[in-house]
Design an enzyme around this catalytic site. Sequence first.
Site, mmCIF file in Angstrom:
data_model
loop_
_atom_site.group_PDB
_atom_site.id
_atom_site.type_symbol
_atom_site.label_atom_id
_atom_site.label_comp_id
_atom_site.label_asym_id
_atom_site.label_seq_id
_atom_site.Cartn_x
_atom_site.Cartn_y
_atom_site.Cartn_z
ATOM 1 N NE ARG A 77 -4.061 -1.934 2.031
ATOM 2 C CZ ARG A 77 -3.990 -2.890 2.954
ATOM 3 N NH1 ARG A 77 -3.107 -2.800 3.920
ATOM 4 N NH2 ARG A 77 -4.800 -3.906 2.911
ATOM 5 C CE LYS A 93 1.025 13.108 -15.823
ATOM 6 N NZ LYS A 93 0.886 13.429 -17.253
ATOM 7 C CD GLU A 111 9.511 14.916 -22.631
ATOM 8 O OE1 GLU A 111 8.816 15.936 -22.428
ATOM 9 O OE2 GLU A 111 9.022 13.811 -22.931
ATOM 10 C CE LYS A 116 6.985 16.678 -14.689
ATOM 11 N NZ LYS A 116 7.245 15.429 -15.344
ATOM 12 C CD GLU A 169 -2.256 15.537 -16.944
ATOM 13 O OE1 GLU A 169 -1.032 15.367 -16.952
ATOM 14 O OE2 GLU A 169 -3.038 14.837 -17.575
ATOM 15 N NE ARG A 179 1.774 16.585 -14.117
ATOM 16 C CZ ARG A 179 2.416 15.898 -13.192
ATOM 17 N NH1 ARG A 179 2.127 16.058 -11.947
ATOM 18 N NH2 ARG A 179 3.363 15.038 -13.526
ATOM 19 C CG ASN A 230 0.225 15.690 -21.326
ATOM 20 O OD1 ASN A 230 1.169 14.976 -21.018
ATOM 21 N ND2 ASN A 230 -0.850 15.794 -20.584
ATOM 22 C CG HIS A 254 3.871 14.178 -24.380
ATOM 23 N ND1 HIS A 254 4.592 15.321 -24.651
ATOM 24 C CD2 HIS A 254 4.674 13.406 -23.591
ATOM 25 C CE1 HIS A 254 5.759 15.246 -24.032
ATOM 26 N NE2 HIS A 254 5.840 14.099 -23.394
ATOM 27 C CG HIS A 265 1.728 8.987 -25.181
ATOM 28 N ND1 HIS A 265 1.097 9.669 -24.179
ATOM 29 C CD2 HIS A 265 3.035 8.954 -24.822
ATOM 30 C CE1 HIS A 265 1.973 10.017 -23.255
ATOM 31 N NE2 HIS A 265 3.164 9.594 -23.626
ATOM 32 C CG HIS A 293 8.799 9.466 -24.502
ATOM 33 N ND1 HIS A 293 7.461 9.238 -24.717
ATOM 34 C CD2 HIS A 293 8.874 10.576 -23.720
ATOM 35 C CE1 HIS A 293 6.757 10.171 -24.090
ATOM 36 N NE2 HIS A 293 7.588 10.984 -23.470
HETATM 37 N N1 LIG Z 1 6.690 9.927 -15.397
HETATM 38 C C1 LIG Z 1 6.801 10.945 -16.196
HETATM 39 O O1 LIG Z 1 6.450 12.069 -15.857
HETATM 40 C C2 LIG Z 1 7.394 10.736 -17.555
HETATM 41 C C3 LIG Z 1 7.707 11.831 -18.373
HETATM 42 C C4 LIG Z 1 8.329 11.600 -19.600
HETATM 43 C C5 LIG Z 1 8.621 10.296 -19.980
HETATM 44 N N2 LIG Z 1 8.293 9.273 -19.169
HETATM 45 C C6 LIG Z 1 8.609 7.895 -19.551
HETATM 46 O O2 LIG Z 1 10.025 7.765 -19.577
HETATM 47 C C7 LIG Z 1 10.373 6.707 -20.459
HETATM 48 C C8 LIG Z 1 11.535 7.113 -21.319
HETATM 49 O O3 LIG Z 1 12.630 7.432 -20.485
HETATM 50 P P1 LIG Z 1 14.133 7.375 -21.017
HETATM 51 O O4 LIG Z 1 14.220 8.071 -22.285
HETATM 52 O O5 LIG Z 1 14.989 7.775 -19.890
HETATM 53 O O6 LIG Z 1 14.295 5.853 -21.405
HETATM 54 P P2 LIG Z 1 14.960 4.601 -20.680
HETATM 55 O O7 LIG Z 1 14.697 4.599 -19.244
HETATM 56 O O8 LIG Z 1 14.512 3.435 -21.481
HETATM 57 O O9 LIG Z 1 16.525 4.843 -20.903
HETATM 58 C C9 LIG Z 1 17.036 4.863 -22.196
HETATM 59 C C10 LIG Z 1 18.167 3.858 -22.405
HETATM 60 O O10 LIG Z 1 19.336 4.370 -21.791
HETATM 61 C C11 LIG Z 1 19.887 3.409 -20.892
HETATM 62 N N3 LIG Z 1 20.521 4.189 -19.844
HETATM 63 C C12 LIG Z 1 19.953 4.797 -18.785
HETATM 64 N N4 LIG Z 1 20.863 5.548 -18.157
HETATM 65 C C13 LIG Z 1 22.037 5.393 -18.804
HETATM 66 C C14 LIG Z 1 23.330 5.930 -18.639
HETATM 67 N N5 LIG Z 1 23.614 6.818 -17.684
HETATM 68 N N6 LIG Z 1 24.301 5.554 -19.508
HETATM 69 C C15 LIG Z 1 24.025 4.686 -20.533
HETATM 70 N N7 LIG Z 1 22.809 4.160 -20.752
HETATM 71 C C16 LIG Z 1 21.827 4.524 -19.894
HETATM 72 C C17 LIG Z 1 18.716 2.561 -20.493
HETATM 73 O O11 LIG Z 1 19.115 1.292 -20.076
HETATM 74 C C18 LIG Z 1 17.919 2.505 -21.791
HETATM 75 O O12 LIG Z 1 18.446 1.530 -22.635
HETATM 76 C C19 LIG Z 1 9.113 6.395 -21.251
HETATM 77 O O13 LIG Z 1 8.584 5.182 -20.809
HETATM 78 C C20 LIG Z 1 8.165 7.523 -20.927
HETATM 79 O O14 LIG Z 1 6.824 7.136 -20.947
HETATM 80 C C21 LIG Z 1 7.700 9.459 -17.978
#
Ligand SMILES: NC(=O)c1ccc[n+]([C@@H]2O[C@H](COP(=O)([O-])OP(=O)(O)OC[C@H]3O[C@@H](n4cnc5c(N)ncnc54)[C@H](O)[C@@H]3O)[C@@H](O)[C@H]2O)c1
Length: 359
Positions: free
Chosen positions: A121, A143, A185, A226, A236, A241, A245, A248, A252, A265
């Site tokens: 929980r 999020k 971003e 942010k 949101e 907020r 997006n 986005h 998506h 992404h």
């Molecule tokens: N929660 C939110 O507010 C929010 C906002 C934007 C995106 N997201 C989500 O974030 C995700 C994308 O995040 P991302 O782009 O970080 O992708 P990711 O977490 O998949 O990382 C990208 C790649 O880089 C590698 N990696 C991570 N750190 C590294 C480092 N320091 N050196 C070398 N390799 C490294 C990872 O293993 C992966 O292969 C999506 O799923 C998206 O939906 C969430």
Amino acid sequence: MKRVININLKTNKYDVIISQSENDFFTSFKEIIKTNTLFVITDKNVDKLHLKYFTNLLKQKKYDVKVSTVPAGEIGKSIKSLSLLYAKALEIGVDRKSCVIALGGGVVGDVAGFFAATYMRGVSYVQVPTTLLAMTDSSIGGKTAINIKGGKNIVGAFYQPNLVWINSSFLNTLSKRHIKNGLAEVIKYAFILDKKLYDYLSNIMSSNIVSSKNFDYIICKSCLHKARIIEKDEKEINGLRVVLNFGHTFAHALETATEYRKFLHGEAVAMGMFFAARLSLSLKTCGLEIYKEVEKLLKKANFILNIKIDEKQLLRLMKKDKKSIDGNIKFILIETIGKTVTSYVKDDIVLDVLKSFMR
Ligand SMILES: NC(=O)c1ccc[n+]([C@@H]2O[C@H](COP(=O)([O-])OP(=O)(O)OC[C@H]3O[C@@H](n4cnc5c(N)ncnc54)[C@H](O)[C@@H]3O)[C@@H](O)[C@H]2O)c1
């Protein structure tokens, strides 16, 4: 350099520490996290590159460190991956007083955050982002989500971390493609809120000097934007907020249509922002000059802006977006650099713009 950004939410106040110093991290960490048991969640790539360094730091401070690794990439945000985390946590004795640490990019942050929100929980958690995207966006705001077959981020919760530590030296191992992915971003913040950031990005990209020196500035600006937005609209609800997006809805849908395999992404978001600018031009919320400015910066950052894909499929997927109401899609449209407006847009207009776009 150390910067601390306070996030003042009604449900939870927490700090974002931007610093390459471990001491800066531990000073805050010890104040906030009172348990001795830490459950570090990371992915397979970060495991190889940074896990040992990070767990050694924790062990030196006498913490009991437990670890679990999810697959790298979007697959790490699946139900399967999440249920393996629950099982492993139970098996190794993670309890409700333990603290989860998400060490990784947005994928790890999202799945570990959702794990923390739901395990027993809810347990406390700390974000230690290692990608530019996670440092500038996903690690703050609470999020959390996983993907299911029908769509991305469909199952999730708002669940704020207790602390965020951004150490930009993790970026030294990140590929150019993923740096660019994170820049999308940052560019988004410039388009929706910050003309000065637009100019800054435009300058550093012209002289091709996007380097570690620029990262702390970019990260700080993004986190501040942010933070100020989520303080006004944590969940949101009041419409503030939703501006985050920008681009986005399209992104998506594109990621779902291509099964999360073809585009990162940020690459999808870049295309989505270009699409939003085209839609804005078509609906006359902005003029040609602003549309061109959007295009110019995205091109300077080397994003692909046109693809061939079935536009009807994309429209169908866009209508599944959480922001759609009764099948009408709500879009964030641009007025000028730094200012947006939201509007529901009729299908035939969206389809027309999609057609002109998908060449
Ligand atoms: N929660 C939110 O507010 C929010 C906002 C934007 C995106 N997201 C989500 O974030 C995700 C994308 O995040 P991302 O782009 O970080 O992708 P990711 O977490 O998949 O990382 C990208 C790649 O880089 C590698 N990696 C991570 N750190 C590294 C480092 N320091 N050196 C070398 N390799 C490294 C990872 O293993 C992966 O292969 C999506 O799923 C998206 O939906 C969430």
